[in-house]
Design a protein around this motif. Structure first.
Motif, PDB file in Angstrom:
ATOM      1  N   HIS A 210      92.756 -27.983  20.659  1.00 29.77           N
ATOM      2  CA  HIS A 210      92.224 -26.731  20.109  1.00 29.77           C
ATOM      3  C   HIS A 210      91.098 -27.027  19.123  1.00 29.77           C
ATOM      4  O   HIS A 210      91.192 -27.953  18.315  1.00 29.77           O
ATOM      5  N   ARG A 211      90.059 -26.212  19.163  1.00 26.59           N
ATOM      6  CA  ARG A 211      88.917 -26.426  18.282  1.00 26.59           C
ATOM      7  C   ARG A 211      88.554 -25.183  17.463  1.00 26.59           C
ATOM      8  O   ARG A 211      87.821 -25.267  16.487  1.00 26.59           O
ATOM      9  N   LYS A 212      89.060 -24.012  17.856  1.00 26.90           N
ATOM     10  CA  LYS A 212      88.802 -22.783  17.100  1.00 26.90           C
ATOM     11  C   LYS A 212      90.148 -22.139  16.756  1.00 26.90           C
ATOM     12  O   LYS A 212      90.861 -21.671  17.648  1.00 26.90           O
ATOM     13  N   VAL A 213      90.458 -22.143  15.461  1.00 24.89           N
ATOM     14  CA  VAL A 213      91.798 -21.767  15.002  1.00 24.89           C
ATOM     15  C   VAL A 213      91.698 -20.695  13.925  1.00 24.89           C
ATOM     16  O   VAL A 213      90.750 -20.682  13.129  1.00 24.89           O
ATOM     17  N   GLY A 214      92.664 -19.783  13.899  1.00 26.65           N
ATOM     18  CA  GLY A 214      92.749 -18.794  12.835  1.00 26.65           C
ATOM     19  C   GLY A 214      93.968 -19.051  11.957  1.00 26.65           C
ATOM     20  O   GLY A 214      94.985 -19.564  12.439  1.00 26.65           O
ATOM     21  N   SER A 242      87.167 -25.769  13.690  1.00 33.55           N
ATOM     22  CA  SER A 242      86.715 -24.576  12.978  1.00 33.55           C
ATOM     23  C   SER A 242      87.927 -23.693  12.672  1.00 33.55           C
ATOM     24  O   SER A 242      88.685 -23.337  13.573  1.00 33.55           O
ATOM     25  N   VAL A 243      88.095 -23.348  11.382  1.00 34.55           N
ATOM     26  CA  VAL A 243      89.218 -22.509  10.962  1.00 34.55           C
ATOM     27  C   VAL A 243      88.686 -21.223  10.356  1.00 34.55           C
ATOM     28  O   VAL A 243      87.875 -21.250   9.422  1.00 34.55           O
ATOM     29  N   THR A 244      89.142 -20.096  10.886  1.00 35.83           N
ATOM     30  CA  THR A 244      88.821 -18.786  10.320  1.00 35.83           C
ATOM     31  C   THR A 244      90.017 -18.289   9.528  1.00 35.83           C
ATOM     32  O   THR A 244      91.130 -18.180  10.054  1.00 35.83           O
ATOM     33  N   LEU A 276      89.099 -17.519  19.379  1.00 32.07           N
ATOM     34  CA  LEU A 276      90.145 -18.374  18.809  1.00 32.07           C
ATOM     35  C   LEU A 276      91.187 -18.696  19.887  1.00 32.07           C
ATOM     36  O   LEU A 276      91.573 -17.828  20.671  1.00 32.07           O
ATOM     37  N   THR A 277      91.640 -19.935  19.892  1.00 25.46           N
ATOM     38  CA  THR A 277      92.649 -20.343  20.880  1.00 25.46           C
ATOM     39  C   THR A 277      94.016 -20.562  20.251  1.00 25.46           C
ATOM     40  O   THR A 277      94.990 -20.823  20.972  1.00 25.46           O
ATOM     41  N   ALA A 278      94.101 -20.490  18.922  1.00 29.74           N
ATOM     42  CA  ALA A 278      95.390 -20.698  18.246  1.00 29.74           C
ATOM     43  C   ALA A 278      95.394 -19.988  16.905  1.00 29.74           C
ATOM     44  O   ALA A 278      94.349 -19.829  16.260  1.00 29.74           O
ATOM     45  N   LEU A 279      96.584 -19.550  16.493  1.00 25.64           N
ATOM     46  CA  LEU A 279      96.779 -18.945  15.186  1.00 25.64           C
ATOM     47  C   LEU A 279      97.882 -19.693  14.441  1.00 25.64           C
ATOM     48  O   LEU A 279      98.927 -20.006  15.010  1.00 25.64           O
TER      49      LEU A 279
END
Length: 368
Positions: A210-214, A242-244, A276-279
């Motif tokens: 995973h590279r885009k995470v919330g 990347s974390v939002t 996002l691919t994961a929270l």
């Protein structure tokens, strides 16, 4: 031969005392046959250890359902006579809040107190509890050896910390959401390494590609949530993720599940648009509520979005797909708190206990 039998008896008894501290022992403990196999023992030392522990009030044997821990009866008013004559009385101030982790910690505290012949006053506090008034009321009727406090996430006032600092016995805060630099030597802070938990979450997601995470903080702002934030950010920067962050204002006694539901619903469009691919949810109750919102909005878990959170008891394992979690060390906190009051171990001042990652089905392995 006799020495060998005694040795096995001691080992079996010590093992059962340790097992009795675990929350699941309220429902089931090892059977005689299982213990015989585990220790390569005959029935005699096994039944003797069980009989002695039953006499000591550590376990009880129920016809048809086997042996269980006695913690359910380990309230101060229910102790047997020899327990009431104990030289050690501890006030356990426990937050009256719906959380399996709090019930589990209560179990371990009460069970370990029983094993060590400590008289426990088990006091469940409401939101508006006046802690100094409770302590002063108890002090009028009992001579306290110490206090164990498991309280709400709100920051304790300087006035309360000053009051605790001047008490003539140890005060141990367990599972504390805040770390108090103004605490005196008699006040010990035991908690979890929330920064490590954040790092473990990011590491697990990074391994899965995973590279885009919330990140959804569904708990009130505290020292531990700030540590979690820093742990997530530091690990994400190292691993190129990347974390939002989805900020929100949450009150100390606000329901964490409702908070997660509200935040997730408000951020659905951003979750989609950012790809996002994961929270990551701060707590398991938040993950439960958030998953429902996501699924009602058409997200499949983990095919469309992975979910990871802190533990929230056995329910995370029973879900489908089962929840991947970071699990904190609660049992050691409870045992150490009473050992500090008993003088068995020195106070560490402040101590943070580790987490471990448990991988289940809610995190998807991405295609690289």
């Amino acid at each position: 031969m006799e020495q060998q039998a005694i040795s096995k008896y001691d080992r079996i008894k010590a093992f059962l005392m340790e097992e009795a501290l675990k929350p699941e022992s309220r429902l089931k403990m090892p059977t005689v046959q299982e213990l015989m196999r585990k220790f390569g023992a005959s029935q005699s030392p096994v039944t003797r250890a069980i009989r002695d522990l039953e006499h000591e009030g550590v376990v009880r044997c129920r016809r048809g359902s086997g042996m269980v821990s006695c913690s359910a009866a380990a309230r101060e008013e229910n102790f047997p006579e020899e327990m009431e004559e104990s030289d050690t009385t501890v006030l356990f101030l426990r937050t009256d809040y719906f959380a399996e982790s709090l019930w589990n910690m209560e179990h371990t505290i009460l069970t370990y107190a029983r094993q060590n012949k400590i008289s426990i006053i088990n006091y469940r506090m409401g939101e508006e509890a006046d802690i100094p008034a409770i302590i002063e009321q108890v002090k009028k009727s009992r001579t306290l050896s110490g206090i164990v406090m498991n309280s709400n996430p709100g920051m304790k006032s300087d006035k309360l910390i000053r009051y605790l600092n001047h008490l003539p016995f140890p005060v141990v805060m367990i599972n504390s959401s805040n770390l108090y630099e103004n605490a005196a030597e008699n006040v010990t802070i035991l908690s979890l390494d929330s920064g490590q938990a954040g790092r473990l979450c990011i590491e697990a997601l990074a391994r899965a590609g995973h590279r885009k995470v919330g990140y959804i903080r569904n708990e009130p702002e505290s020292d531990l949530t700030r540590l979690r934030f820093r742990g997530i950010n530091a690990a994400a920067e190292e691993m190129g993720i990347s974390v939002t962050h989805f900020p929100a204002t949450i009150k100390a006694w606000e329901n964490s599940a409702q908070a997660a539901e509200k935040i997730t619903r408000a951020r659905l469009d951003e979750i989609r648009s950012l790809g996002l691919t994961a929270l990551i949810y701060y707590s398991g109750m938040g993950a439960l509520a958030g998953r429902r919102v996501l699924q009602l909005a058409g997200f499949r878990i983990p095919e469309d979005i992975s979910v990871i959170s802190e533990d929230d008891g056995s329910i995370m394992e029973q879900l489908y797909p089962a929840g991947s979690i970071v699990l904190g060390e609660y049992l050691a906190q409870c045992r150490d708190s009473l050992d500090i009051i008993l003088g068995k171990i020195p106070s560490p001042g402040t101590k943070l206990y580790p987490y471990r990652y448990i991988e289940r089905e809610s995190v998807k392995q991405m295609n690289f």
